[in-house]
Design a protein around this motif. Sequence first.
Motif, PDB file in Angstrom:
ATOM      1  N   VAL A 128      22.012  75.659   7.054  1.00  0.00           N
ATOM      2  CA  VAL A 128      22.608  75.220   8.409  1.00  0.00           C
ATOM      3  C   VAL A 128      22.822  73.880   8.303  1.00  0.00           C
ATOM      4  O   VAL A 128      22.282  73.069   7.274  1.00  0.00           O
ATOM      5  N   GLU A 129      23.218  73.371   9.390  1.00  0.00           N
ATOM      6  CA  GLU A 129      23.433  71.963   9.801  1.00  0.00           C
ATOM      7  C   GLU A 129      22.416  71.476  10.831  1.00  0.00           C
ATOM      8  O   GLU A 129      22.603  71.871  11.986  1.00  0.00           O
ATOM      9  N   VAL A 130      21.796  70.382  10.580  1.00  0.00           N
ATOM     10  CA  VAL A 130      20.615  70.105  11.595  1.00  0.00           C
ATOM     11  C   VAL A 130      21.411  68.708  12.258  1.00  0.00           C
ATOM     12  O   VAL A 130      21.912  67.901  11.590  1.00  0.00           O
ATOM     13  N   PHE A 131      21.359  69.028  13.431  1.00  0.00           N
ATOM     14  CA  PHE A 131      21.816  67.767  14.303  1.00  0.00           C
ATOM     15  C   PHE A 131      20.485  67.117  14.978  1.00  0.00           C
ATOM     16  O   PHE A 131      19.964  67.598  15.813  1.00  0.00           O
ATOM     17  N   GLY A 132      20.007  65.840  14.670  1.00  0.00           N
ATOM     18  CA  GLY A 132      18.872  65.284  15.482  1.00  0.00           C
ATOM     19  C   GLY A 132      19.441  64.440  16.488  1.00  0.00           C
ATOM     20  O   GLY A 132      20.185  63.771  16.528  1.00  0.00           O
ATOM     21  N   ILE A 133      18.731  64.818  17.677  1.00  0.00           N
ATOM     22  CA  ILE A 133      19.382  64.443  19.025  1.00  0.00           C
ATOM     23  C   ILE A 133      18.615  64.344  20.148  1.00  0.00           C
ATOM     24  O   ILE A 133      17.344  64.962  19.907  1.00  0.00           O
ATOM     25  N   ALA A 134      18.577  63.319  21.017  1.00  0.00           N
ATOM     26  CA  ALA A 134      17.476  63.189  22.014  1.00  0.00           C
ATOM     27  C   ALA A 134      17.386  64.334  22.999  1.00  0.00           C
ATOM     28  O   ALA A 134      18.753  64.849  23.168  1.00  0.00           O
ATOM     29  N   ARG A 217      24.660  76.086  13.334  1.00  0.00           N
ATOM     30  CA  ARG A 217      23.771  74.550  13.923  1.00  0.00           C
ATOM     31  C   ARG A 217      22.410  74.845  14.124  1.00  0.00           C
ATOM     32  O   ARG A 217      22.072  75.752  14.843  1.00  0.00           O
ATOM     33  N   VAL A 218      21.852  73.773  13.976  1.00  0.00           N
ATOM     34  CA  VAL A 218      20.259  73.744  14.363  1.00  0.00           C
ATOM     35  C   VAL A 218      20.298  72.183  15.284  1.00  0.00           C
ATOM     36  O   VAL A 218      20.499  71.423  14.268  1.00  0.00           O
ATOM     37  N   TYR A 219      19.390  72.149  16.242  1.00  0.00           N
ATOM     38  CA  TYR A 219      19.395  70.851  16.941  1.00  0.00           C
ATOM     39  C   TYR A 219      17.761  70.810  16.700  1.00  0.00           C
ATOM     40  O   TYR A 219      16.748  71.300  16.890  1.00  0.00           O
TER      41      TYR A 219
END
Length: 428
Positions: A128-134, A217-219
């Motif tokens: 998976v691809e992790v997106f760090g976001i507020a 995708r993972v947030y």
Amino acid sequence: MSRTPPPFAPFEWMIAWRYLRARRAEGGVSVMTWISLIGITLAVFALVATLAVRSGFRTEFVNTILGANAHVTVYPTSSRDEAGQTVRLIPDYDEMAVRVSEVSGVTRVAPLVKGQVMAAANSRNAGVEVFGIAPEDLSDIPAVADPETGRGDLSRFGEGIAIGSGVARELGVDVGDDVRLISPDGVKTAFGTSPRIKAYEVTYVFTAGRLDIDRTRVYMPFGEAQLYFNREGAADELEVIVSNPEEVGALTGPIQQAAGAGTLIWTWQDASGAALQAIAMQDNALFILLAILVLIATMNIISGLVMLVKNKGRDIGILRTVGLTEGAIMRVFFIVGASIGVIGTVAGVALGVLFSLNIESVYAVVDLVTGSGRDALERSGFFFPPAELRWGDLASAVALSLGLSFVITIFPARRAARLNPVEALRYE
């Protein structure tokens, strides 16, 4: 002193109107003319309806691309840290985000931390691809924060992670379950870098509508992602959303200037350029094919007018003897042919607009006739595009149909004008 009447004088319109209203037995409009009228109507209808569906498909395609992706991505160029390692980080991401957000046309700027890891649960693994976001920025992503397709509570995002429906299906998890994320770049020790393994609760499952997003995708909350990926005090890139994605090219310069030196720009059109170019090529080929269909329909005007000229040979001879010029005769028959083109074009446009405005009813009728459920087909991957009417498409259809009708009409009209009145009245 006699005065020459102006072109398209009222009497020319009157004669043309009488020929249009005359019955076939009176030497009036022939069956071929009615065929040409119906043909033009159907051809223009097909052109308008197809252009509307084509525009709707492109809009839906673009919305799918942009639903969970940035319109513009600002990322740093490579640099070296104190240890001599190559890094690509934005340390002053807050200040840079403020500067970029002040660019006219930019609606939202969000710093991101990104990384690729292995997700594990129930003895299953998935890359998976992790997106760090507020959390507040995640709630502004329409394809993710959609209550109709999402499951769970997005307000609890800060307590866990949000994963795509494809990831959830592959790992066999749902809201409330735990997922372990395994990163090879973990804790740095005296013996090297050890993998980092940490479990997170799934607080939200989204469906963006794109397989490549839902399955990978993972947030993760931005602060947690900074800790997990060793990005303390830095971000990997800025996600920029603009008010008009179609005109994003005009904003790349101002955004680049606002971001400052040492940054690069990547737009959604750069990422999807091949797909957009393929759609444009298909659109052009489709328009050419439909234009040929309209041309074939307008060609029938020639047949109808030729038969009309033959039936009205005696009338043409009389009109010439009483003083009508070749130009007047030509304009009379031009009005007849052009009127057929205008009527057919108006009727075709009306049918096309009616079809486009009621496309959902058309799909419902198709479901009823075929006996297949639309929802089941959509779940299987079939796509039912909406219809989107654009003034440019309508203008193109009208200009094409009228232009061909007027040009085609000139040839039989010239033949009528050059008819010798002596020959026309010889056996009368």
